[in-house]
Design a protein around this motif. Structure first.
Motif, PDB file in Angstrom:
ATOM      1  N   GLU A  35       0.846  -1.192   0.000  1.00  9.88           N
ATOM      2  CA  GLU A  35       0.000   0.000   0.000  1.00  9.88           C
ATOM      3  C   GLU A  35       0.883   1.244   0.000  1.00  9.88           C
ATOM      4  OE1 GLU A  35      -3.003   0.272   3.024  1.00  9.88           O
ATOM      5  OE2 GLU A  35      -3.252  -1.897   3.043  1.00  9.88           O
ATOM      6  N   VAL A  36       0.434   2.262  -0.709  1.00 11.95           N
ATOM      7  CA  VAL A  36       1.026   3.598  -0.638  1.00 11.95           C
ATOM      8  C   VAL A  36      -0.085   4.573  -0.274  1.00 11.95           C
ATOM      9  CG1 VAL A  36       2.975   3.210  -2.192  1.00 11.95           C
ATOM     10  CG2 VAL A  36       0.786   3.894  -3.132  1.00 11.95           C
ATOM     11  N   LYS A  37       0.248   5.560   0.573  1.00 10.79           N
ATOM     12  CA  LYS A  37      -0.761   6.504   1.057  1.00 10.79           C
ATOM     13  C   LYS A  37      -0.177   7.904   1.110  1.00 10.79           C
ATOM     14  CE  LYS A  37      -1.127   3.577   4.407  1.00 10.79           C
ATOM     15  NZ  LYS A  37      -1.363   2.726   5.513  1.00 10.79           N
ATOM     16  N   LEU A  38      -1.060   8.880   0.980  1.00 17.51           N
ATOM     17  CA  LEU A  38      -0.727  10.288   1.121  1.00 17.51           C
ATOM     18  C   LEU A  38      -1.633  10.875   2.193  1.00 17.51           C
ATOM     19  CD1 LEU A  38       0.847  12.766   0.054  1.00 17.51           C
ATOM     20  CD2 LEU A  38      -1.030  13.121  -1.538  1.00 17.51           C
ATOM     21  N   ASN A  39      -1.044  11.588   3.139  1.00 18.70           N
ATOM     22  CA  ASN A  39      -1.795  12.190   4.235  1.00 18.70           C
ATOM     23  C   ASN A  39      -2.371  13.523   3.764  1.00 18.70           C
ATOM     24  OD1 ASN A  39      -2.754  13.320   6.604  1.00 18.70           O
ATOM     25  ND2 ASN A  39      -0.987  12.699   7.811  1.00 18.70           N
ATOM     26  N   ALA A  40      -3.665  13.557   3.505  1.00 20.91           N
ATOM     27  CA  ALA A  40      -4.331  14.770   3.017  1.00 20.91           C
ATOM     28  C   ALA A  40      -4.386  15.853   4.093  1.00 20.91           C
ATOM     29  CB  ALA A  40      -5.740  14.437   2.539  1.00 20.91           C
ATOM     30  N   TYR A  41      -4.435  15.459   5.351  1.00 21.48           N
ATOM     31  CA  TYR A  41      -4.483  16.418   6.466  1.00 21.48           C
ATOM     32  C   TYR A  41      -3.226  17.294   6.485  1.00 21.48           C
ATOM     33  CZ  TYR A  41      -4.398  18.043  11.320  1.00 21.48           C
ATOM     34  OH  TYR A  41      -4.317  18.806  12.446  1.00 21.48           O
ATOM     35  N   PHE A  42      -2.049  16.693   6.436  1.00 15.22           N
ATOM     36  CA  PHE A  42      -0.806  17.468   6.461  1.00 15.22           C
ATOM     37  C   PHE A  42      -0.573  18.223   5.158  1.00 15.22           C
ATOM     38  CE2 PHE A  42       1.315  14.770   9.959  1.00 15.22           C
ATOM     39  CZ  PHE A  42       0.780  15.590  10.930  1.00 15.22           C
ATOM     40  N   THR A  43      -1.038  17.669   4.044  1.00 16.87           N
ATOM     41  CA  THR A  43      -0.896  18.365   2.767  1.00 16.87           C
ATOM     42  C   THR A  43      -1.622  19.700   2.813  1.00 16.87           C
ATOM     43  OG1 THR A  43      -0.714  16.255   1.616  1.00 16.87           O
ATOM     44  CG2 THR A  43      -1.256  18.182   0.284  1.00 16.87           C
ATOM     45  N   ALA A  44      -2.789  19.724   3.436  1.00 22.39           N
ATOM     46  CA  ALA A  44      -3.556  20.968   3.559  1.00 22.39           C
ATOM     47  C   ALA A  44      -2.864  21.973   4.476  1.00 22.39           C
ATOM     48  CB  ALA A  44      -4.955  20.675   4.085  1.00 22.39           C
ATOM     49  N   LEU A  45      -1.985  21.509   5.365  1.00 23.16           N
ATOM     50  CA  LEU A  45      -1.303  22.388   6.308  1.00 23.16           C
ATOM     51  C   LEU A  45       0.107  22.782   5.871  1.00 23.16           C
ATOM     52  CD1 LEU A  45      -2.349  20.709   9.670  1.00 23.16           C
ATOM     53  CD2 LEU A  45      -3.328  22.729   8.597  1.00 23.16           C
ATOM     54  N   GLY A  46       0.517  22.413   4.667  1.00 26.27           N
ATOM     55  CA  GLY A  46       1.821  22.825   4.166  1.00 26.27           C
ATOM     56  C   GLY A  46       2.932  21.829   4.416  1.00 26.27           C
ATOM     57  N   ALA A  47       2.597  20.552   4.519  1.00 28.39           N
ATOM     58  CA  ALA A  47       3.604  19.512   4.708  1.00 28.39           C
ATOM     59  C   ALA A  47       3.295  18.358   3.761  1.00 28.39           C
ATOM     60  CB  ALA A  47       3.602  19.024   6.148  1.00 28.39           C
ATOM     61  N   PHE A  48       4.277  17.492   3.565  1.00 30.28           N
ATOM     62  CA  PHE A  48       4.094  16.316   2.718  1.00 30.28           C
ATOM     63  C   PHE A  48       4.401  15.081   3.553  1.00 30.28           C
ATOM     64  CE2 PHE A  48       5.895  13.056  -0.083  1.00 30.28           C
ATOM     65  CZ  PHE A  48       4.837  12.888  -0.951  1.00 30.28           C
ATOM     66  N   GLU A  49       3.420  14.180   3.659  1.00 29.65           N
ATOM     67  CA  GLU A  49       3.631  12.916   4.358  1.00 29.65           C
ATOM     68  C   GLU A  49       3.166  11.775   3.475  1.00 29.65           C
ATOM     69  OE1 GLU A  49       3.101  11.552   8.791  1.00 29.65           O
ATOM     70  OE2 GLU A  49       1.173  11.372   7.742  1.00 29.65           O
ATOM     71  N   ALA A  50       4.076  10.850   3.198  1.00 29.33           N
ATOM     72  CA  ALA A  50       3.763   9.670   2.405  1.00 29.33           C
ATOM     73  C   ALA A  50       4.105   8.427   3.215  1.00 29.33           C
ATOM     74  CB  ALA A  50       4.556   9.681   1.104  1.00 29.33           C
ATOM     75  N   THR A  51       3.356   7.349   2.962  1.00 25.32           N
ATOM     76  CA  THR A  51       3.525   6.113   3.717  1.00 25.32           C
ATOM     77  C   THR A  51       3.564   4.930   2.764  1.00 25.32           C
ATOM     78  OG1 THR A  51       2.312   7.029   5.587  1.00 25.32           O
ATOM     79  CG2 THR A  51       2.495   4.641   5.502  1.00 25.32           C
ATOM     80  N   TYR A  52       4.460   3.993   3.052  1.00 27.15           N
ATOM     81  CA  TYR A  52       4.469   2.690   2.395  1.00 27.15           C
ATOM     82  C   TYR A  52       4.182   1.655   3.478  1.00 27.15           C
ATOM     83  CZ  TYR A  52       6.008  -1.720   0.470  1.00 27.15           C
ATOM     84  OH  TYR A  52       6.055  -3.030   0.070  1.00 27.15           O
ATOM     85  N   GLU A  53       3.255   0.741   3.189  1.00 25.94           N
ATOM     86  CA  GLU A  53       2.893  -0.295   4.148  1.00 25.94           C
ATOM     87  C   GLU A  53       2.906  -1.652   3.459  1.00 25.94           C
ATOM     88  OE1 GLU A  53      -0.780  -1.344   7.215  1.00 25.94           O
ATOM     89  OE2 GLU A  53      -0.778   0.546   6.121  1.00 25.94           O
ATOM     90  N   ARG A  54       3.488  -2.635   4.121  1.00 23.98           N
ATOM     91  CA  ARG A  54       3.538  -4.012   3.610  1.00 23.98           C
ATOM     92  C   ARG A  54       2.695  -4.893   4.536  1.00 23.98           C
ATOM     93  NH1 ARG A  54       4.854  -7.367  -0.728  1.00 23.98           N
ATOM     94  NH2 ARG A  54       5.456  -9.371   0.107  1.00 23.98           N
ATOM     95  N   THR A  65       6.818   5.795   7.313  1.00 20.15           N
ATOM     96  CA  THR A  65       6.214   7.078   6.955  1.00 20.15           C
ATOM     97  C   THR A  65       7.293   8.142   6.936  1.00 20.15           C
ATOM     98  OG1 THR A  65       4.108   6.487   7.964  1.00 20.15           O
ATOM     99  CG2 THR A  65       4.556   8.819   7.723  1.00 20.15           C
ATOM    100  N   GLY A  66       7.218   9.016   5.960  1.00 16.30           N
ATOM    101  CA  GLY A  66       8.121  10.157   5.891  1.00 16.30           C
ATOM    102  C   GLY A  66       7.326  11.451   5.842  1.00 16.30           C
ATOM    103  N   LEU A  67       7.712  12.429   6.671  1.00 12.99           N
ATOM    104  CA  LEU A  67       7.047  13.734   6.734  1.00 12.99           C
ATOM    105  C   LEU A  67       8.092  14.814   6.527  1.00 12.99           C
ATOM    106  CD1 LEU A  67       4.613  15.639   7.635  1.00 12.99           C
ATOM    107  CD2 LEU A  67       5.605  15.489   9.908  1.00 12.99           C
ATOM    108  N   TYR A  68       7.778  15.765   5.648  1.00  9.79           N
ATOM    109  CA  TYR A  68       8.636  16.930   5.441  1.00  9.79           C
ATOM    110  C   TYR A  68       7.756  18.168   5.452  1.00  9.79           C
ATOM    111  CZ  TYR A  68      12.021  20.173   3.609  1.00  9.79           C
ATOM    112  OH  TYR A  68      12.855  21.245   3.460  1.00  9.79           O
ATOM    113  N   VAL A  69       8.155  19.191   6.213  1.00 10.57           N
ATOM    114  CA  VAL A  69       7.366  20.416   6.344  1.00 10.57           C
ATOM    115  C   VAL A  69       7.891  21.459   5.361  1.00 10.57           C
ATOM    116  CG1 VAL A  69       6.646  22.247   7.913  1.00 10.57           C
ATOM    117  CG2 VAL A  69       6.889  19.919   8.757  1.00 10.57           C
ATOM    118  N   PHE A  70       6.988  21.934   4.475  1.00  5.31           N
ATOM    119  CA  PHE A  70       7.336  23.003   3.537  1.00  5.31           C
ATOM    120  C   PHE A  70       6.978  24.369   4.090  1.00  5.31           C
ATOM    121  CE2 PHE A  70       6.672  19.397   0.641  1.00  5.31           C
ATOM    122  CZ  PHE A  70       7.904  19.409   0.014  1.00  5.31           C
TER     123      PHE A  70
END
Length: 188
Positions: A35-54, A65-70
């Protein structure tokens, strides 16, 4: 005659076993492992968080999960109210739903991350702000959440969790890590 009959029965047995294996594979196409996922909550707040799950099996999975704040402004509406710069979080999940790797879950996670080294100090009623260098730290924590996956592989997830910094919480005002997500993803 007996020999031909034995050969026919043996071939029939092999074809029957093969047909059963194909039927099992076709009947559960939504039980995919990645699975791959994108966190829509943080995207709306100016950050990017993506997740890979096995998905390991029906009840458990591992991921990262990786989070980077823009958005680096502190206007009261951004993720940066917590002064987070980036986070990398491996996790293990245990699912309690009836469907394959979905439903209510508990998660244990670890985090390596960077926060701003700001400290507020109160000395005899005077609050002062000390600006230090960014602080790197490790954290451990727990999360709860829920996941729903459609037969086509589209997934939705809600998550909330908290962890404690282990080593450098005295160098910043932040001694906890918050995990929260409203994610959309795809299982393949």
């Amino acid at each position: 005659m007996k020999r031909r009959f034995l050969i026919i029965i043996t071939l029939f047995a092999f074809f029957t076993v093969k047909a059963q294996n194909q039927k099992d594979t076709i009947s559960k196409p939504y039980e995919k492992k990645n699975e791959v996922k994108l966190n829509a909550y943080f995207t709306a707040l100016g950050a990017f968080e993506a997740t890979y799950e096995r998905n390991l099996n029906k009840k458990s999975s591992v991921g990262i999960t990786g989070l980077y704040v823009f958005n680096q402004k502190n206007d009261g509406n951004s993720i940066n109210d917590e002064d987070t710069n980036f986070l990398i979080s491996p996790f293990y999940r245990r699912y309690f739903g009836k469907k394959y790797a979905s439903g209510f879950f508990l998660e244990g996670f670890g985090t390596f991350g960077s926060t701003d080294g700001k400290q507020l100090t109160d000395m005899e009623g005077n609050i002062t702000l000390e600006e230090g260098p960014d602080v790197l730290d490790l954290s451990l924590g727990l999360s709860i959440g829920g996941k729903w996956v459609t037969k086509s592989g589209i997934g939705f997830e809600v998550l909330w969790g908290m962890g404690a910094h282990l080593f450098n919480s005295n160098k910043t005002d932040h001694n906890v890590v918050n995990r929260r997500a409203l994610s959309i993803g795809y299982r393949f």
